[in-house]
Design a protein around this motif. Structure first.
Motif, PDB file in Angstrom:
ATOM      1  N   ASP A  36      12.191  -7.413 -10.734  1.00 22.97           N
ATOM      2  CA  ASP A  36      11.809  -8.757 -10.224  1.00 22.97           C
ATOM      3  C   ASP A  36      10.373  -8.916 -10.621  1.00 22.97           C
ATOM      4  OD1 ASP A  36      11.471 -11.482  -9.371  1.00 22.97           O
ATOM      5  OD2 ASP A  36      12.588 -10.908  -7.311  1.00 22.97           O
ATOM      6  N   ASN A  37       9.933 -10.073 -10.827  1.00 18.57           N
ATOM      7  CA  ASN A  37       8.550 -10.474 -11.011  1.00 18.57           C
ATOM      8  C   ASN A  37       7.353  -9.519 -10.273  1.00 18.57           C
ATOM      9  OD1 ASN A  37       9.283 -12.056 -12.958  1.00 18.57           O
ATOM     10  ND2 ASN A  37       9.051 -13.875 -11.825  1.00 18.57           N
ATOM     11  N   ILE A  38       6.493  -9.274 -11.000  1.00 19.36           N
ATOM     12  CA  ILE A  38       5.483  -8.311 -10.442  1.00 19.36           C
ATOM     13  C   ILE A  38       4.230  -9.097  -9.788  1.00 19.36           C
ATOM     14  CG2 ILE A  38       3.942  -6.324 -10.479  1.00 19.36           C
ATOM     15  CD1 ILE A  38       5.722  -5.681 -12.905  1.00 19.36           C
ATOM     16  N   THR A  39       3.610  -9.019  -8.632  1.00 14.83           N
ATOM     17  CA  THR A  39       2.437  -9.269  -8.254  1.00 14.83           C
ATOM     18  C   THR A  39       1.272  -8.287  -8.127  1.00 14.83           C
ATOM     19  OG1 THR A  39       2.775  -9.276  -5.844  1.00 14.83           O
ATOM     20  CG2 THR A  39       3.724 -11.042  -6.820  1.00 14.83           C
ATOM     21  N   PRO A  40       0.040  -8.795  -7.949  1.00 11.52           N
ATOM     22  CA  PRO A  40      -1.152  -7.857  -7.824  1.00 11.52           C
ATOM     23  C   PRO A  40      -0.794  -6.829  -6.413  1.00 11.52           C
ATOM     24  CG  PRO A  40      -2.055  -9.734  -8.476  1.00 11.52           C
ATOM     25  CD  PRO A  40      -0.609 -10.015  -8.141  1.00 11.52           C
ATOM     26  N   THR A  41      -0.113  -7.381  -5.541  1.00 13.07           N
ATOM     27  CA  THR A  41       0.324  -6.775  -4.410  1.00 13.07           C
ATOM     28  C   THR A  41       1.337  -5.593  -4.682  1.00 13.07           C
ATOM     29  OG1 THR A  41      -0.295  -8.354  -3.067  1.00 13.07           O
ATOM     30  CG2 THR A  41       1.068  -6.769  -2.018  1.00 13.07           C
ATOM     31  N   THR A  42       2.035  -5.829  -5.452  1.00 13.77           N
ATOM     32  CA  THR A  42       3.282  -4.955  -6.085  1.00 13.77           C
ATOM     33  C   THR A  42       2.167  -3.683  -6.515  1.00 13.77           C
ATOM     34  OG1 THR A  42       4.545  -6.716  -6.669  1.00 13.77           O
ATOM     35  CG2 THR A  42       5.000  -4.541  -7.616  1.00 13.77           C
ATOM     36  N   MET A  43       1.318  -3.907  -7.593  1.00 15.80           N
ATOM     37  CA  MET A  43       0.673  -2.840  -8.416  1.00 15.80           C
ATOM     38  C   MET A  43      -0.353  -2.297  -7.179  1.00 15.80           C
ATOM     39  SD  MET A  43       2.278  -3.234 -10.843  1.00 15.80           S
ATOM     40  CE  MET A  43       1.447  -1.873 -11.789  1.00 15.80           C
ATOM     41  N   CYS A  44      -1.110  -2.893  -6.478  1.00 14.25           N
ATOM     42  CA  CYS A  44      -1.995  -2.203  -5.310  1.00 14.25           C
ATOM     43  C   CYS A  44      -1.772  -2.832  -3.935  1.00 14.25           C
ATOM     44  CB  CYS A  44      -3.230  -2.540  -5.850  1.00 14.25           C
ATOM     45  SG  CYS A  44      -4.684  -1.642  -5.253  1.00 14.25           S
ATOM     46  N   PRO A  45      -0.666  -2.083  -3.086  1.00  5.98           N
ATOM     47  CA  PRO A  45      -0.586  -2.616  -1.799  1.00  5.98           C
ATOM     48  C   PRO A  45      -1.639  -2.343  -0.834  1.00  5.98           C
ATOM     49  CG  PRO A  45       0.809  -0.658  -2.338  1.00  5.98           C
ATOM     50  CD  PRO A  45       0.310  -1.192  -3.597  1.00  5.98           C
ATOM     51  N   PRO A  46      -2.025  -3.397  -0.184  1.00  9.99           N
ATOM     52  CA  PRO A  46      -3.190  -3.419   0.772  1.00  9.99           C
ATOM     53  C   PRO A  46      -3.240  -2.117   1.462  1.00  9.99           C
ATOM     54  CG  PRO A  46      -2.550  -5.466   0.695  1.00  9.99           C
ATOM     55  CD  PRO A  46      -1.334  -4.525   0.326  1.00  9.99           C
ATOM     56  N   ASN A  47      -2.246  -1.571   1.925  1.00 15.38           N
ATOM     57  CA  ASN A  47      -1.970  -0.380   2.668  1.00 15.38           C
ATOM     58  C   ASN A  47      -1.938   0.986   1.966  1.00 15.38           C
ATOM     59  OD1 ASN A  47       0.395  -0.566   2.223  1.00 15.38           O
ATOM     60  ND2 ASN A  47       1.372  -0.950   4.433  1.00 15.38           N
TER      61      ASN A  47
END
Length: 338
Positions: free
Chosen positions: A97-108
């Motif tokens: 599915d589409n990628i977001t910055p959170t996908t690449m660098c999750p906050p936790n």
């Protein structure tokens, strides 16, 4: 500066067991600069994404220091050269599915359960990455000043071979990736008031705050002239081999803070250490590199000297920026014996 970025359609040769058929895989990404993730010191990477695809470069963050590579002892025509290996990795991924910055660098720091990777290709040892760094400078403003706003790191590739589930895909080269880092701020307004030290045949004027300091070193004769009690007209001297303007950045001032003694010591202390220095260019005519002092008498025995630097360019190797065309360095007060 806008750099066109796209991955062209690359021929992919699979060396499978049976027929060695040629397959094509499309690498297409948007024109924006790469993002970065640094959840801890060992996991820094930069990435490019478009829709469901990502290109990931895992390498040390120290490769992206704000130092122009053409000014350093680097290989490949002024670029840092890195071998692709276990320390410097190039990875191509496809997600479901589409990628977001959170996908690449999750906050936790914990990867999200969705989307998931459906395909991954890793570049094997033998290829190379080259990083060339250049400064991005602002346009001149109404006061005549410019500043370096950020640094552009252009990463190019050669002799890239990806390993896949079905074989290997060899690419002689890939289009470059751009990554930007912010420049250190040039903050002159919050520096301390002007302090003075007497040196051997020179006078040192300095201002500082936290990890930054601006110093003006004047020959003894020029200092005596500029800070004389003559109030009839502005007094002028020029930046040259003896009259030197520096702007310094220091390291670890949280441990060893800057003090007046640092600047006034006969032998300059080792700590805090200087990270780098910008130096005012010497005057080339009567309009550049000007040191102007205007003196006014404020009391019977008190004189105030206002120091203005006119048309000064600060340089560090091939980089430069301009101070305001009439830059107020600060004020010095002197007294006369009644």
């Amino acid at each position: 500066m806008k750099r066109f970025f796209s991955f062209l359609v690359l021929a992919v040769l699979f060396t499978g067991c049976d027929d060695g058929d040629m397959q094509e895989v499309s690498f297409e990404f948007n024109e924006s600069a790469a993002g970065s993730c640094n959840s801890n010191a060992s996991s820094f990477f930069i990435y490019k994404t478009t829709d469901q695809r990502a290109l990931i470069l895992k390498l040390a963050e120290r490769n992206f220091t704000n130092t122009v590579t053409s000014d350093s002892l680097a290989q490949q025509g002024g670029a840092i050269s890195l071998d692709i290996d276990t320390n410097n990795q190039l990875i191509y991924r496809v997600y479901n599915d589409n990628i977001t910055p959170t996908t690449m660098c999750p906050p936790n720091g914990v990867p999200a359960a969705y989307p998931v990777v459906t395909e991954e290709r890793r570049a094997i040892n033998g290829g190379k990455m080259f990083i060339r760094t250049t400064p991005i400078r602002s346009e001149e403003n109404a006061n005549g000043s410019t500043t370096i706003t950020e640094y552009l790191h252009t990463i190019s590739f050669s002799d890239i071979t990806f390993i896949t589930a079905d074989g290997v895909q060899r690419n002689e080269s890939l289009p470059p990736v751009t990554y930007r880092t912010p420049a250190s701020s040039f903050n002159f307004t919050n520096l301390s008031s002007v302090q003075i030290c007497a040196e051997n045949n020179h006078t040192l004027l300095f201002r500082y705050l936290n990890d930054k300091a601006m110093t003006l070193r004047l020959s003894e004769a020029d200092a005596a002239f500029l800070f004389s009690n003559d109030i009839s007209a502005p007094k002028v001297r020029y930046l040259n081999s003896e009259n030197i303007l520096n702007y310094r950045f220091f390291s670890r001032t949280d441990i060893t803070p800057l003090t007046n003694n640092y600047f006034c010591s006969v032998t300059q202390p080792d700590l805090p250490s200087v990270r780098y220095i910008w130096t005012g260019n010497s005057s080339v005519d009567q309009n550049t590199g000007v040191i102007e002092v205007v003196t006014e008498q404020t009391d019977d025995n008190l004189f105030k000297h206002t120091i203005t630097l006119k048309n000064v360019t600060m340089a560090r190797a091939s980089q430069n920026f301009k101070l305001e065309r009439d830059f107020i360095f600060g004020e010095v007060e002197t007294t006369t014996v009644p």
